[in-house]
Write a protein that holds these residues in place. Structure first.
Motif, PDB file in Angstrom:
ATOM      1  N   GLU A  27      47.042  49.735  39.049  1.00  0.00           N
ATOM      2  CA  GLU A  27      46.159  49.866  40.374  1.00  0.00           C
ATOM      3  C   GLU A  27      45.229  50.961  39.993  1.00  0.00           C
ATOM      4  N   ALA A  30      42.415  49.562  38.271  1.00  0.00           N
ATOM      5  CA  ALA A  30      41.506  48.777  39.253  1.00  0.00           C
ATOM      6  C   ALA A  30      40.611  49.844  40.085  1.00  0.00           C
ATOM      7  N   LYS A  31      41.294  50.598  40.574  1.00  0.00           N
ATOM      8  CA  LYS A  31      40.380  51.801  41.643  1.00  0.00           C
ATOM      9  C   LYS A  31      39.213  52.498  40.913  1.00  0.00           C
ATOM     10  N   LYS A  35      36.481  46.531  34.461  1.00  0.00           N
ATOM     11  CA  LYS A  35      36.062  45.140  34.336  1.00  0.00           C
ATOM     12  C   LYS A  35      36.944  44.061  33.623  1.00  0.00           C
ATOM     13  N   LYS A  50      51.326  41.522  39.988  1.00  0.00           N
ATOM     14  CA  LYS A  50      50.218  42.328  40.073  1.00  0.00           C
ATOM     15  C   LYS A  50      49.065  41.995  39.012  1.00  0.00           C
ATOM     16  N   GLU A  53      47.274  39.363  40.907  1.00  0.00           N
ATOM     17  CA  GLU A  53      46.354  39.680  42.074  1.00  0.00           C
ATOM     18  C   GLU A  53      45.149  40.441  41.298  1.00  0.00           C
ATOM     19  N   LEU A  54      45.376  41.062  40.425  1.00  0.00           N
ATOM     20  CA  LEU A  54      44.081  41.397  39.579  1.00  0.00           C
ATOM     21  C   LEU A  54      43.133  40.283  39.239  1.00  0.00           C
ATOM     22  N   HIS A  55      43.701  39.312  38.629  1.00  0.00           N
ATOM     23  CA  HIS A  55      42.699  38.103  38.339  1.00  0.00           C
ATOM     24  C   HIS A  55      42.148  37.519  39.583  1.00  0.00           C
ATOM     25  N   ASP A  56      42.755  37.616  40.649  1.00  0.00           N
ATOM     26  CA  ASP A  56      42.190  37.053  41.865  1.00  0.00           C
ATOM     27  C   ASP A  56      41.233  38.074  42.449  1.00  0.00           C
ATOM     28  N   ARG A  57      41.260  39.211  41.976  1.00  0.00           N
ATOM     29  CA  ARG A  57      40.318  40.258  42.648  1.00  0.00           C
ATOM     30  C   ARG A  57      39.169  40.367  41.299  1.00  0.00           C
ATOM     31  N   GLY A  58      39.230  39.512  40.517  1.00  0.00           N
ATOM     32  CA  GLY A  58      38.260  39.344  39.537  1.00  0.00           C
ATOM     33  C   GLY A  58      38.353  40.279  38.343  1.00  0.00           C
ATOM     34  N   ILE A  59      39.336  40.759  38.149  1.00  0.00           N
ATOM     35  CA  ILE A  59      39.798  41.829  36.646  1.00  0.00           C
ATOM     36  C   ILE A  59      40.680  41.090  35.830  1.00  0.00           C
TER      37      ILE A  59
END
Length: 184
Positions: A27, A30-31, A35, A50, A53-59
């Motif tokens: 996290e 990510a913050k 990329k 996690k 979730e990062l994948h879904d946020r485009g990471i």
């Protein structure tokens, strides 16, 4: 060299194998607006969640050395872990008899890499005629002191120990325990 392409590499290292620490580090990255992430972590459901979730946020995340089962990671970079364990088992079997006693020191079976190496090793040993009763498995959690202690205890408990397979990072703990036992 990567600066020419405006690439910056950030490194976050965990002090423990606790899933919460891995999640906090992910996290934190990510913050910072990363990329992409290259990750080596234990195969734990909360870490998988996690990464998803990062994948879904485009990471996107790439796993290396140890994979995350059923995650949305982009790919895995590393050896064929099962085959690596099997090769180690084949090499060990060439120098031992099926009646010989063997110690297997695994770092942390929650890491996909450690679990698959262990599985491949044990499968090959069984195929070569070794009985499970002759294979003692200890968990060392990649800790030098714990590895030293577990190997030392095994050497005292199993005087006719013929081999040690190390599926962990604390090889020096094993070597030092052997040196002490042999007065070397």
């Amino acid at each position: 060299l990567l600066r020419n392409y405006s690439v910056e590499i950030l490194v976050e290292e965990c002090e423990s194998d606790l899933p919460d620490e891995s999640i906090e580090r992910l996290e934190h990255l990510a913050k910072q607006g990363v990329k992409g992430i290259a990750l080596c972590a234990k195969d734990h459901i909360t870490i998988v969640e996690k990464v998803n979730e990062l994948h879904d946020r485009g990471i996107p995340t790439v796993t290396f050395n140890s994979d995350l089962t059923d995650s949305k990671r982009l790919c895995f970079v590393g050896q064929d872990l099962m085959r690596g364990g099997r090769v180690a088992g084949e090499l060990m079997a060439k120098y031992l008899q099926p009646s010989d006693r063997l110690l297997i020191a695994v770092g942390n079976p929650e890491f996909n890499a450690h679990r698959l190496r262990l599985q491949g090793f044990c499968e090959r040993m069984h195929e070569r005629g070794f009985d499970s009763a002759h294979l003692e498995i200890v968990e060392t959690y990649n800790d030098y002191s714990l590895t030293y202690q577990k190997v030392e205890q095994a050497l005292q408990r199993i005087p006719n120990l013929k081999g040690i397979y190390m599926a962990n990072h604390s090889v020096t703990g094993c070597v030092e325990a052997l040196r002490a036992a042999l007065n070397y």
